[in-house]
Design a protein around this motif. Sequence first.
Motif, PDB file in Angstrom:
ATOM      1  N   GLU A 148       0.833  -1.182   0.000  1.00 49.60           N
ATOM      2  CA  GLU A 148       0.000   0.000   0.000  1.00 49.60           C
ATOM      3  C   GLU A 148       0.878   1.247   0.000  1.00 49.60           C
ATOM      4  N   GLU A 149       0.435   2.285  -0.681  1.00 57.89           N
ATOM      5  CA  GLU A 149       1.248   3.490  -0.830  1.00 57.89           C
ATOM      6  C   GLU A 149       0.463   4.728  -0.422  1.00 57.89           C
ATOM      7  N   LEU A 150       1.180   5.652   0.215  1.00 53.51           N
ATOM      8  CA  LEU A 150       0.646   6.974   0.526  1.00 53.51           C
ATOM      9  C   LEU A 150       1.484   7.995  -0.233  1.00 53.51           C
ATOM     10  N   THR A 151       0.847   8.792  -1.060  1.00 54.07           N
ATOM     11  CA  THR A 151       1.533   9.828  -1.820  1.00 54.07           C
ATOM     12  C   THR A 151       1.307  11.175  -1.154  1.00 54.07           C
ATOM     13  N   VAL A 152       2.399  11.908  -0.932  1.00 50.36           N
ATOM     14  CA  VAL A 152       2.291  13.255  -0.367  1.00 50.36           C
ATOM     15  C   VAL A 152       2.922  14.233  -1.349  1.00 50.36           C
ATOM     16  N   VAL A 153       2.218  15.305  -1.640  1.00 50.84           N
ATOM     17  CA  VAL A 153       2.720  16.289  -2.589  1.00 50.84           C
ATOM     18  C   VAL A 153       2.149  17.654  -2.222  1.00 50.84           C
ATOM     19  N   GLY A 154       3.000  18.695  -2.264  1.00 48.54           N
ATOM     20  CA  GLY A 154       2.501  20.010  -1.925  1.00 48.54           C
ATOM     21  C   GLY A 154       3.591  21.049  -1.783  1.00 48.54           C
ATOM     22  N   PRO A 155       3.204  22.301  -1.546  1.00 47.09           N
ATOM     23  CA  PRO A 155       4.162  23.409  -1.428  1.00 47.09           C
ATOM     24  C   PRO A 155       4.853  23.425  -0.076  1.00 47.09           C
ATOM     25  N   THR A 156       6.037  24.026  -0.028  1.00 46.53           N
ATOM     26  CA  THR A 156       6.795  24.185   1.202  1.00 46.53           C
ATOM     27  C   THR A 156       7.355  25.597   1.276  1.00 46.53           C
ATOM     28  N   LEU A 157       7.738  25.980   2.475  1.00 43.28           N
ATOM     29  CA  LEU A 157       8.409  27.254   2.697  1.00 43.28           C
ATOM     30  C   LEU A 157       9.611  27.002   3.586  1.00 43.28           C
ATOM     31  N   ARG A 158      10.776  27.430   3.146  1.00 44.44           N
ATOM     32  CA  ARG A 158      12.011  27.221   3.901  1.00 44.44           C
ATOM     33  C   ARG A 158      12.490  28.551   4.469  1.00 44.44           C
ATOM     34  N   LEU A 159      13.000  28.495   5.733  1.00 47.58           N
ATOM     35  CA  LEU A 159      13.552  29.668   6.384  1.00 47.58           C
ATOM     36  C   LEU A 159      14.775  29.256   7.186  1.00 47.58           C
ATOM     37  N   ASP A 160      15.913  29.904   6.919  1.00 48.73           N
ATOM     38  CA  ASP A 160      17.159  29.626   7.629  1.00 48.73           C
ATOM     39  C   ASP A 160      17.720  30.924   8.198  1.00 48.73           C
ATOM     40  N   TYR A 161      18.334  30.806   9.371  1.00 48.28           N
ATOM     41  CA  TYR A 161      18.948  31.963  10.007  1.00 48.28           C
ATOM     42  C   TYR A 161      20.249  31.512  10.647  1.00 48.28           C
ATOM     43  N   GLN A 162      21.311  32.278  10.447  1.00 47.72           N
ATOM     44  CA  GLN A 162      22.595  31.915  11.034  1.00 47.72           C
ATOM     45  C   GLN A 162      23.369  33.157  11.444  1.00 47.72           C
ATOM     46  N   LEU A 163      23.746  33.205  12.731  1.00 49.65           N
ATOM     47  CA  LEU A 163      24.563  34.276  13.285  1.00 49.65           C
ATOM     48  C   LEU A 163      25.865  33.667  13.781  1.00 49.65           C
ATOM     49  N   SER A 164      26.890  33.696  12.922  1.00 48.87           N
ATOM     50  CA  SER A 164      28.197  33.078  13.201  1.00 48.87           C
ATOM     51  C   SER A 164      27.969  31.688  13.777  1.00 48.87           C
ATOM     52  N   SER A 165      28.629  31.364  14.887  1.00 51.68           N
ATOM     53  CA  SER A 165      28.467  30.046  15.510  1.00 51.68           C
ATOM     54  C   SER A 165      27.515  30.097  16.698  1.00 51.68           C
ATOM     55  N   LYS A 166      26.898  31.255  16.932  1.00 52.11           N
ATOM     56  CA  LYS A 166      26.048  31.404  18.112  1.00 52.11           C
ATOM     57  C   LYS A 166      24.637  30.877  17.896  1.00 52.11           C
ATOM     58  N   VAL A 167      24.032  31.215  16.766  1.00 56.31           N
ATOM     59  CA  VAL A 167      22.660  30.809  16.475  1.00 56.31           C
ATOM     60  C   VAL A 167      22.600  30.210  15.079  1.00 56.31           C
ATOM     61  N   LYS A 168      21.961  29.049  14.971  1.00 58.98           N
ATOM     62  CA  LYS A 168      21.738  28.435  13.668  1.00 58.98           C
ATOM     63  C   LYS A 168      20.324  27.862  13.653  1.00 58.98           C
ATOM     64  N   LEU A 169      19.513  28.337  12.714  1.00 60.82           N
ATOM     65  CA  LEU A 169      18.134  27.877  12.566  1.00 60.82           C
ATOM     66  C   LEU A 169      17.933  27.363  11.154  1.00 60.82           C
ATOM     67  N   ARG A 170      17.394  26.146  11.026  1.00 57.60           N
ATOM     68  CA  ARG A 170      17.049  25.558   9.738  1.00 57.60           C
ATOM     69  C   ARG A 170      15.615  25.056   9.846  1.00 57.60           C
ATOM     70  N   SER A 171      14.727  25.483   8.962  1.00 54.46           N
ATOM     71  CA  SER A 171      13.323  25.112   9.117  1.00 54.46           C
ATOM     72  C   SER A 171      12.617  25.032   7.777  1.00 54.46           C
ATOM     73  N   THR A 172      11.596  24.182   7.723  1.00 56.56           N
ATOM     74  CA  THR A 172      10.702  24.090   6.571  1.00 56.56           C
ATOM     75  C   THR A 172       9.278  23.893   7.076  1.00 56.56           C
ATOM     76  N   LEU A 173       8.325  24.365   6.303  1.00 54.33           N
ATOM     77  CA  LEU A 173       6.907  24.197   6.605  1.00 54.33           C
ATOM     78  C   LEU A 173       6.198  23.871   5.301  1.00 54.33           C
ATOM     79  N   GLY A 174       5.320  22.852   5.339  1.00 51.55           N
ATOM     80  CA  GLY A 174       4.660  22.451   4.110  1.00 51.55           C
ATOM     81  C   GLY A 174       3.241  21.967   4.317  1.00 51.55           C
ATOM     82  N   ILE A 175       2.468  21.972   3.248  1.00 53.65           N
ATOM     83  CA  ILE A 175       1.105  21.452   3.218  1.00 53.65           C
ATOM     84  C   ILE A 175       1.054  20.365   2.157  1.00 53.65           C
ATOM     85  N   ASP A 176       0.630  19.164   2.547  1.00 59.76           N
ATOM     86  CA  ASP A 176       0.585  18.032   1.625  1.00 59.76           C
ATOM     87  C   ASP A 176      -0.845  17.700   1.237  1.00 59.76           C
ATOM     88  N   SER A 177      -1.014  17.385  -0.020  1.00 61.47           N
ATOM     89  CA  SER A 177      -2.214  16.706  -0.471  1.00 61.47           C
ATOM     90  C   SER A 177      -1.876  15.223  -0.489  1.00 61.47           C
TER      91      SER A 177
END
Length: 405
Positions: free
Chosen positions: A236-265
């Motif tokens: 059995e298979e589940l297909t997921v497809v849809g748009p995403t939004l990526r956001l990254d933030y990095q301040l030298s070695s102090k702060v590092k943020l990597r993120s994605t958000l998406g909606i699947d059909s």
Amino acid sequence: MEKSSISLFAAPFLLALTGPLLAQDYVASQPAVPAGFFETKAISGASRRTSEDEGGLELTVGLGTLYDSNVSQASGNGVERIESDWVNTPNIEAAYLLGGGHWRLGTRVKAEHRFHQNRDDYDATNYSVSAFGGFQSKKFVASFSTSVGSKSGLNRNAAGFVERFSSQSGLLARYNFTRKTSLLATWDINDQESRTRGYGDTSSMTTGLSGIWQATPLLSVGPGFRYGLRTGDDGEELTVVGPTLRLDYQLSSKVKLRSTLGIDSADSPYSGTDTLYNWSLALNYRASSLWGFDLEAIRDTRATLSSGGGFDEISSYRFNYWRKIRRSKVEIGLEYEDRSPTDSLVSVNGLRDSQYLVLSTGVTFPVFQDNAELSLDLNWRDLSSSDRNSSWDGFRTGVGLQWNF
């Protein structure tokens, strides 16, 4: 504790998209959907590589022992009695990293054997072999990761002892059109083969494409699109497809943020067409060399291990705070996981509708003239299920010694 795959959604080896090409870029942890196994830091073994530019061979040999108050993960309601046990685990890990400047290549081999004092039917030998690497130039960045391994033990998602052989591969590539615009492509695949009767094979594949805009020197953002396929034991298979939004933030070695958000059909033979949400977030904060914290979150869909098939939506959150006190490192952790079925199939237990909570604390400090590290840890686990017979709790405490060469 449980890491796998490479893409924006789950990866142990991710090449840095900006900045210099460093050894740590290949081993930076990314959020991953939990596999259901659990281990304490004291017996798990870990790389102690401290220099960003350090290459060559690294060898770690370790020995750990722990006490588990509920080794069989029993509910204690009369159906299964709660048993405690001692577990001893010798382990070895070897890693080799070479290259510099524009490229790096590496390999890692890990092996361990677990001895139970009373429940020798839970004894297991686990291993993994992986290779990883990448290339970076002014215009182009690419990385790859591939691994195979065998993992055995009590699995909370299966409500029993299972042995699973896994193979994972992933690719990442980024092309910079201008100083502020680029295109990012990712692909990863994870196959899990069950070698225990009564549990099925599962697999997942996800590919994504994102346009990236460097909004500020520290912040990048961009829309994207992902396509994925989840496969269960009966095909059995589940297909997921849809748009995403990526956001990254990095301040030298102090702060590092990597993120994605998406909606699947999402479309499957069990639930038809549905709308699901997915996200991935990894935040690393280093206030100074003395303290910091890490936060990980992921939500995605996977085929269930339970009899009868189906697909579960999984949300996982992990928080770890650490502080150095003189020569020791103290850590406090919190982990929460929520599982819910995307269909109405009947399961033999309530694990498809459950919540899992872990509270942990530990300390690590150097011994033997800094040639080894001693780790002590304590954690409490609680699994709450819609089926009372599948709910359980217990604590583990362990001590481990790691020699690094």
